[in-house]
Design a protein around this motif. Structure first.
Motif, PDB file in Angstrom:
ATOM      1  N   GLU A 102       0.739  -1.113   0.027  1.00  0.00           N
ATOM      2  CA  GLU A 102       0.028   0.004   0.074  1.00  0.00           C
ATOM      3  C   GLU A 102       0.779   1.459   0.036  1.00  0.00           C
ATOM      4  O   GLU A 102       0.540   2.233  -0.558  1.00  0.00           O
ATOM      5  CB  GLU A 102      -0.928   0.075   1.104  1.00  0.00           C
ATOM      6  N   LEU A 103       1.902   1.196   0.713  1.00  0.00           N
ATOM      7  CA  LEU A 103       2.976   2.191   0.903  1.00  0.00           C
ATOM      8  C   LEU A 103       3.819   2.423  -0.293  1.00  0.00           C
ATOM      9  O   LEU A 103       4.664   3.473  -0.368  1.00  0.00           O
ATOM     10  CB  LEU A 103       3.802   2.297   2.167  1.00  0.00           C
ATOM     11  N   GLY A 104       3.741   1.333  -1.141  1.00  0.00           N
ATOM     12  CA  GLY A 104       4.621   1.395  -2.500  1.00  0.00           C
ATOM     13  C   GLY A 104       6.131   1.311  -1.977  1.00  0.00           C
ATOM     14  O   GLY A 104       6.922   1.721  -2.830  1.00  0.00           O
ATOM     15  N   ILE A 105       6.510   0.508  -0.896  1.00  0.00           N
ATOM     16  CA  ILE A 105       7.677   0.447  -0.670  1.00  0.00           C
ATOM     17  C   ILE A 105       8.135  -1.194  -0.882  1.00  0.00           C
ATOM     18  O   ILE A 105       7.103  -2.232  -1.079  1.00  0.00           O
ATOM     19  CB  ILE A 105       8.157   0.622   0.798  1.00  0.00           C
ATOM     20  N   SER A 106       9.397  -1.518  -0.919  1.00  0.00           N
ATOM     21  CA  SER A 106       9.738  -2.869  -1.452  1.00  0.00           C
ATOM     22  C   SER A 106       9.075  -3.918  -0.180  1.00  0.00           C
ATOM     23  O   SER A 106       9.298  -3.464   1.039  1.00  0.00           O
ATOM     24  CB  SER A 106      11.212  -3.349  -1.624  1.00  0.00           C
ATOM     25  N   VAL A 107       8.619  -4.986  -0.701  1.00  0.00           N
ATOM     26  CA  VAL A 107       8.058  -5.922   0.388  1.00  0.00           C
ATOM     27  C   VAL A 107       9.214  -7.118   0.743  1.00  0.00           C
ATOM     28  O   VAL A 107       9.861  -7.560  -0.203  1.00  0.00           O
ATOM     29  CB  VAL A 107       6.843  -6.785  -0.022  1.00  0.00           C
ATOM     30  N   GLN A 108       9.411  -7.279   2.051  1.00  0.00           N
ATOM     31  CA  GLN A 108      10.304  -8.360   2.529  1.00  0.00           C
ATOM     32  C   GLN A 108      10.032  -9.498   1.873  1.00  0.00           C
ATOM     33  O   GLN A 108       8.610  -9.799   1.855  1.00  0.00           O
ATOM     34  CB  GLN A 108      10.501  -8.099   3.933  1.00  0.00           C
ATOM     35  N   PRO A 109      10.847 -10.487   1.501  1.00  0.00           N
ATOM     36  CA  PRO A 109      10.320 -11.994   0.997  1.00  0.00           C
ATOM     37  C   PRO A 109       9.487 -12.611   1.635  1.00  0.00           C
ATOM     38  O   PRO A 109       8.542 -13.188   1.131  1.00  0.00           O
ATOM     39  CB  PRO A 109      11.988 -12.603   0.719  1.00  0.00           C
ATOM     40  N   LEU A 110       9.508 -12.558   3.034  1.00  0.00           N
ATOM     41  CA  LEU A 110       8.605 -13.574   3.778  1.00  0.00           C
ATOM     42  C   LEU A 110       7.352 -12.840   4.249  1.00  0.00           C
ATOM     43  O   LEU A 110       6.301 -13.440   4.536  1.00  0.00           O
ATOM     44  CB  LEU A 110       9.166 -13.919   4.978  1.00  0.00           C
ATOM     45  N   ASN A 111       7.108 -11.685   3.649  1.00  0.00           N
ATOM     46  CA  ASN A 111       5.908 -10.860   3.897  1.00  0.00           C
ATOM     47  C   ASN A 111       5.153 -10.816   2.801  1.00  0.00           C
ATOM     48  O   ASN A 111       3.793 -10.243   2.816  1.00  0.00           O
ATOM     49  CB  ASN A 111       6.127  -9.434   4.227  1.00  0.00           C
ATOM     50  N   ASP A 112       5.419 -11.482   1.646  1.00  0.00           N
ATOM     51  CA  ASP A 112       4.517 -11.120   0.328  1.00  0.00           C
ATOM     52  C   ASP A 112       3.793 -12.400   0.028  1.00  0.00           C
ATOM     53  O   ASP A 112       4.282 -13.616  -0.274  1.00  0.00           O
ATOM     54  CB  ASP A 112       5.440 -10.988  -0.698  1.00  0.00           C
ATOM     55  N   ARG A 113       2.477 -12.362   0.572  1.00  0.00           N
ATOM     56  CA  ARG A 113       1.396 -13.487   0.492  1.00  0.00           C
ATOM     57  C   ARG A 113       1.248 -14.112  -0.871  1.00  0.00           C
ATOM     58  O   ARG A 113       0.885 -15.293  -0.868  1.00  0.00           O
ATOM     59  CB  ARG A 113       0.291 -12.868   1.147  1.00  0.00           C
ATOM     60  N   ASP A 114       1.802 -13.216  -1.825  1.00  0.00           N
ATOM     61  CA  ASP A 114       1.523 -13.776  -3.277  1.00  0.00           C
ATOM     62  C   ASP A 114       2.803 -14.551  -3.647  1.00  0.00           C
ATOM     63  O   ASP A 114       2.477 -15.238  -4.623  1.00  0.00           O
ATOM     64  CB  ASP A 114       1.557 -12.496  -4.265  1.00  0.00           C
ATOM     65  N   LYS A 115       3.873 -14.282  -2.970  1.00  0.00           N
ATOM     66  CA  LYS A 115       4.965 -15.157  -3.185  1.00  0.00           C
ATOM     67  C   LYS A 115       5.296 -16.369  -2.442  1.00  0.00           C
ATOM     68  O   LYS A 115       6.149 -17.169  -2.815  1.00  0.00           O
ATOM     69  CB  LYS A 115       6.124 -14.336  -3.532  1.00  0.00           C
ATOM     70  N   VAL A 116       4.939 -16.227  -1.137  1.00  0.00           N
ATOM     71  CA  VAL A 116       5.181 -17.412  -0.030  1.00  0.00           C
ATOM     72  C   VAL A 116       4.622 -18.588  -0.376  1.00  0.00           C
ATOM     73  O   VAL A 116       3.246 -18.415  -0.490  1.00  0.00           O
ATOM     74  CB  VAL A 116       5.230 -16.794   1.251  1.00  0.00           C
ATOM     75  N   ASN A 117       5.058 -19.741  -0.316  1.00  0.00           N
ATOM     76  CA  ASN A 117       4.287 -21.173  -0.602  1.00  0.00           C
ATOM     77  C   ASN A 117       3.917 -21.432   0.781  1.00  0.00           C
ATOM     78  O   ASN A 117       4.982 -21.880   1.523  1.00  0.00           O
ATOM     79  CB  ASN A 117       5.367 -21.959  -1.453  1.00  0.00           C
ATOM     80  N   LYS A 118       2.738 -21.420   1.227  1.00  0.00           N
ATOM     81  CA  LYS A 118       2.207 -22.065   2.215  1.00  0.00           C
ATOM     82  C   LYS A 118       2.060 -23.373   2.106  1.00  0.00           C
ATOM     83  O   LYS A 118       1.762 -24.352   2.981  1.00  0.00           O
ATOM     84  CB  LYS A 118       0.890 -21.445   2.780  1.00  0.00           C
TER      85      LYS A 118
END
Length: 118
Positions: A102-118
């Motif tokens: 939302e703030l337009g800053i880079s997302v930390q790797p473990l914080n991106d729900r679209d890229k983390v494999n649950k």
């Protein structure tokens, strides 16, 4: 704030070193107190131990250490509790990632729900 920042594992070995130094600098008091407590010659904690931990710098060390213990203790808990807490942490990470997006800053790797494999 400092205690919370010390939950970062980058500080782990530094805290271990601080604790070792605290023991080494006071080992005579700790060892005698332990022996006296084990033989019921002394109530616990003895006044000398209380005095050691009453110093502001040592209080800070112990506060950081206990919060760090609490932070890394999850794997030692029974599986159902560990599993539940792990999902709470993942949810917290994802909420942080959502906010970063939302703030337009880079997302930390473990914080991106679209890229983390649950």
């Amino acid at each position: 704030i400092e205690a919370i920042l010390h939950t970062d594992n980058i500080h782990h070995f530094g805290m271990v070193k601080e604790l070792q130094m605290l023991y080494e600098m006071n080992s005579d008091v700790f060892d005698v107190s332990l022996q006296m407590c084990q033989t019921s010659q002394l109530d616990f904690p003895p006044r000398e131990i209380v005095d050691i931990f009453a110093e502001p710098e040592r209080k800070k060390i112990m506060r950081n250490l206990f919060l760090h213990f609490a932070d890394i203790s999850n794997p030692m808990k029974p599986w159902d509790i560990c599993h539940r807490w792990a999902w709470c942490i993942i949810d917290e990470f994802f909420l942080q990632g959502d906010r970063e997006k939302e703030l337009g800053i880079s997302v930390q790797p473990l914080n991106d729900r679209d890229k983390v494999n649950k």
